[in-house]
Structures are given as C-alpha cells and as structure tokens.
Write an enzyme that holds these catalytic residues in place. Structure first.
Site, PDB file in Angstrom:
ATOM      1  N   ASP A 200       0.857  -1.184   0.000  1.00 54.80           N
ATOM      2  CA  ASP A 200       0.000   0.000   0.000  1.00 54.80           C
ATOM      3  C   ASP A 200       0.888   1.228   0.000  1.00 54.80           C
ATOM      4  O   ASP A 200       1.856   1.308   0.761  1.00 54.80           O
ATOM      5  CB  ASP A 200      -0.959   0.035   1.193  1.00 54.80           C
ATOM      6  CG  ASP A 200      -2.141   0.951   0.883  1.00 54.80           C
ATOM      7  OD1 ASP A 200      -3.019   0.556   0.097  1.00 54.80           O
ATOM      8  OD2 ASP A 200      -2.162   2.095   1.385  1.00 54.80           O
TER       9      ASP A 200
ATOM     10  N   GLY B  55       0.464   6.935 -12.574  1.00 49.33           N
ATOM     11  CA  GLY B  55       0.161   7.560 -11.290  1.00 49.33           C
ATOM     12  C   GLY B  55       0.776   8.949 -11.154  1.00 49.33           C
ATOM     13  O   GLY B  55       0.675   9.790 -12.056  1.00 49.33           O
ATOM     14  N   TYR B  56       1.422   9.181 -10.017  1.00 50.24           N
ATOM     15  CA  TYR B  56       1.993  10.495  -9.714  1.00 50.24           C
ATOM     16  C   TYR B  56       3.413  10.677 -10.276  1.00 50.24           C
ATOM     17  O   TYR B  56       4.037  11.697 -10.016  1.00 50.24           O
ATOM     18  CB  TYR B  56       1.991  10.714  -8.191  1.00 50.24           C
ATOM     19  CG  TYR B  56       0.597  10.702  -7.602  1.00 50.24           C
ATOM     20  CD1 TYR B  56      -0.181  11.858  -7.598  1.00 50.24           C
ATOM     21  CD2 TYR B  56       0.034   9.533  -7.093  1.00 50.24           C
ATOM     22  CE1 TYR B  56      -1.472  11.853  -7.088  1.00 50.24           C
ATOM     23  CE2 TYR B  56      -1.264   9.513  -6.586  1.00 50.24           C
ATOM     24  CZ  TYR B  56      -2.006  10.681  -6.591  1.00 50.24           C
ATOM     25  OH  TYR B  56      -3.293  10.672  -6.101  1.00 50.24           O
TER      26      TYR B  56
END
Ligand code: ITT
Length: 185
Positions: A72, A145-146
């Site tokens: 995560d 994503g980022y």
C-alpha cells in the site's frame, strides 16, 4: 539458477500491474523472483497505510492461501496536511495530477511512502520505505500515477523522467528491507 533464491511460490497480490512490474524488477535485482496474482483487494478506510496493507494482506491470504506480499502506497503533500496519503489511488482516479497541481502554490514538499506486507500461514510482517521530494510545477514525462509530478529530493527530474526510479524509490526501500528479512528468516 545458481545463487538465486526461488520465490516462485510467493505472489505479489494487486490490481495494479505497474506496481508489480516495478516490484519484480527490484526483487530480481536482489535475486528473488515473484509472480503476479491479480486481484481487487478490499481496501479499508484508515489514516495509516500500514493498517491498510495489513488488512489487504489478510484479505489476499484468505483468497489465495499462498505466501504473498501486498503493497500500500501514498503520496503525502506537506501543504495539504499530508493529503492525499491513504487516498492516493482514489484521488489519482478522480482529480488526477492536474487537480493536484491546481491545489499547490509555493510550498511543494511531498513524500512517497510504501508499506510492503508479507503474509503466510505463520503470520504477517510489514516493511516501510519513504522518499522525500517535491511536486513539480507541471507534468513532466510519461509515467503512471503520480510519476509525472514527483521530483525526488536532490534530483532535477520527475520519477517519470528518471531512469533510476527503481533504485531510489519508496518501493525499492521497502522491498530492500523485506528481502533482507526474507533471505535471513
Ligand atoms: P492495489 O490493488 O495493490 O491496492 P492500488 O493502485 O489501489 O493497487 P494503492 O492503494 O497502494 O494501490 O494506491 C496507491 C496509489 O498511489 C496508486 O494507485 C498510484 O496512483 C499511486 N502510486 C503509488 N506508487 C506510485 C509510484 O511509484 N509512482 C506513481 N504513482 C504511484
């Protein structure tokens, strides 16, 4: 293969192929091989990505019943009080990088955090990796994503532009701790 530990019975359980591909490259470099088990995991709401990872690992183990790891992650932005943190996946899907860039002014400090949780029939073990950096002023490079907006500390380029992402990332740091533990357990 001589000198290579076979982790062939350990699965990386995730819905996100990008996370698996990077984890595989990183673990390969430590001499560990791993397989992908694609699954949409139940994600609880919590302020702690470690707690989320532990719950994901328990959910994954109840379904695949094999030694496994889950991961995560969160990106924590200083001027937003750590937002999106545990909600990084949801925020990426909703407002995306453009939305994040629109929220920021002068203070652009941020960090990426990864929690890797290993689970087998004997229990759970978690490992954390953190990487400080800043949010760029615009999106740079092609990445998931980022990656196009995160510039690691002491670097000039975003994760999406860097060749060395997989030897400096939050994921690399967490997996390094995991592999040191796994190879000596
Ligand atoms: P799982 O099925 O494994 O839960 P997920 O994508 O939902 O996959 P997370 O809950 O850990 O995974 O979400 C973290 C989000 O943070 C992820 O969806 C990406 O948007 C982002 N993220 C994490 N690591 C990243 C990285 O190395 N580069 C870019 N974005 C990253």
């Amino acid at each position: 293969m001589v000198g290579t530990h076979k982790l062939s019975d350990v699965f990386f359980v995730s819905s996100n192929i990008h996370k698996f591909k990077e984890a595989k490259e990183i673990l390969d470099s430590f001499g560990l091989s791993i397989q992908f088990f694609k699954l949409n995991l139940e994600e609880i709401q919590s302020n702690s990505i470690k707690q989320i990872a532990i719950k994901k690992a328990q959910d994954a183990f109840s379904k695949c019943k094999k030694p496994l790891i889950v991961e995560d992650d969160g990106i924590f932005i200083d001027s937003l009080g750590g937002f999106p943190g545990p909600y990084s996946s949801y925020v990426q899907k909703t407002i995306g990088n453009k939305g994040i860039l629109n929220l920021l002014k002068y203070n652009r400090g941020a960090k990426f955090v990864s929690t890797i949780t290993y689970c087998d029939k004997n229990g759970l073990e978690s490992f954390e990796g953190k990487l400080d950096g800043t949010i760029s002023k615009s999106q740079k490079g092609k990445g998931w994503g980022y990656d196009p907006i995160f510039i690691p500390k002491n670097m000039q380029k975003t994760f999406a532009q860097l060749d060395e992402k997989n030897i400096i990332s939050h994921r690399y740091k967490a997996l390094k701790k995991f592999s040191n533990w796994y190879l000596h357990k």
